[in-house]
Design an enzyme around this catalytic site. Structure first.
Site, PDB file in Angstrom:
ATOM      1  N   SER A  71       0.790  -1.235   0.000  1.00 35.75           N
ATOM      2  CA  SER A  71       0.000   0.000   0.000  1.00 35.75           C
ATOM      3  C   SER A  71       0.816   1.276   0.000  1.00 35.75           C
ATOM      4  O   SER A  71       0.248   2.365  -0.115  1.00 35.75           O
ATOM      5  CB  SER A  71      -0.967   0.007   1.185  1.00 35.75           C
ATOM      6  OG  SER A  71      -2.053  -0.872   0.935  1.00 35.75           O
ATOM      7  N   SER A 119      -6.150   3.162   3.999  1.00 35.07           N
ATOM      8  CA  SER A 119      -5.518   2.177   3.102  1.00 35.07           C
ATOM      9  C   SER A 119      -6.550   1.260   2.461  1.00 35.07           C
ATOM     10  O   SER A 119      -6.412   0.037   2.446  1.00 35.07           O
ATOM     11  CB  SER A 119      -4.478   1.348   3.864  1.00 35.07           C
ATOM     12  OG  SER A 119      -3.433   0.947   3.015  1.00 35.07           O
ATOM     13  N   THR A 211       1.592   3.270   5.430  1.00 31.90           N
ATOM     14  CA  THR A 211       1.881   1.862   5.703  1.00 31.90           C
ATOM     15  C   THR A 211       1.708   1.032   4.433  1.00 31.90           C
ATOM     16  O   THR A 211       1.130   1.475   3.443  1.00 31.90           O
ATOM     17  CB  THR A 211       0.929   1.300   6.769  1.00 31.90           C
ATOM     18  OG1 THR A 211      -0.424   1.511   6.330  1.00 31.90           O
ATOM     19  CG2 THR A 211       1.153   1.956   8.116  1.00 31.90           C
TER      20      THR A 211
END
Length: 270
Positions: A71, A119, A211
């Site tokens: 991601s 995300s 992240t």
């Protein structure tokens, strides 16, 4: 004469774009290892002090190894989508199709900023499909990200599975080129992307981070990348880790950012 020309070329290529070769230090290697171990992690953390042109790491060998971007590719995906008008700005709406998603928090309409921060994989898979293979490949070439395996069959998953790779060193190189406006993108794209990317703002610094988590053949690998603007300096970081026990990922989701923050505190950046 030819010898001197070759020497000049070698010196040019061995320098970063600021004109000098960055230093490398493992000064805090043991402390970094302890912080990772506390979160049941192993891997590498790379921190770049832009003002003093120094890289710090606990493992420079791993910092030059390629991994699936997972991601963290949402950074690039967002930039390309903004450049191509697939997305208008950070407040553009990404509609939920009503289908069940992996996380309940994804089961709603989201702004671009919300989808980035949460995300939301299905959101960005749709963004990639709307960009399309031709434009995606063209922009990846312009951005000098040439190790992405993009074709008609991989357009909505090439960053989470398959042959695409990026190293921690390359992550920091890209972030630095982005933040210092060295990428061939519009100023408006740059400004919009900063608003998408920002995690935290205080009187002392602005904190950007993303992240990433991939499961390639049941092997968990994770990222946390970003930068801290703490004027007059900017620090860039890229953590790539895996759980000590691949069957136990209980700390993995939160541990990547927790470990990174502790390391940034170690360097007195946060």
């Amino acid at each position: 004469m030819r010898y001197y020309l070759l020497l000049i070329l070698f010196l040019f290529l061995s320098c970063d774009f600021h004109g000098s070769t960055p230093k490398r230090s493992e000064e805090f290697k043991n402390e970094i290892e302890k912080i990772l171990a506390k979160q049941d992690l192993k891997g590498t953390v790379l921190v770049f002090d832009a003002k003093n042109k120094t890289y710090y790491s606990n493992n420079f060998e791993l910092a030059e190894k390629g991994y699936l971007p997972a991601s963290t590719f949402k950074i690039v995906n967002s930039i390309i989508a903004l450049e191509t008008n697939v997305l208008k700005d950070e407040n553009d709406s990404l509609k939920w199709d009503g289908q069940k998603r992996a996380f309940e928090s994804w089961q709603k309409d989201m702004t671009v900023r919300e989808a980035f921060q949460a995300s939301c994989l299905p959101c960005y898979q749709e963004v990639a499909r709307r960009i399309g293979v031709k434009r995606m490949k063209s922009y990846l070439n312009k951005l000098h990200l040439n190790n992405m395996d993009v074709n008609e069959s991989t357009i909505d998953n090439f960053w989470i599975e398959g042959k695409s790779r990026i190293t921690p060193v390359e992550q920091i190189d890209f972030l630095q080129r982005f933040y210092t406006k060295k990428l061939p993108i519009l100023n408006s794209t740059y400004d919009k992307m900063l608003r998408v990317f920002e995690k935290e703002r205080t009187s002392e610094y602005i904190y950007f981070g993303k992240t990433g988590w991939s499961q390639d053949n049941n092997h968990n690998n994770g990222w946390f990348v970003g930068m801290i603007d703490k004027k007059p300096n900017v620090y860039y970081f890229a953590l790539n880790v895996e759980p000590n026990d691949q069957k136990n990922t209980s700390k993995f989701a939160a541990g990547r950012e927790l470990a990174t923050r502790e390391i940034l505190k170690l360097f007195q950046i946060l």
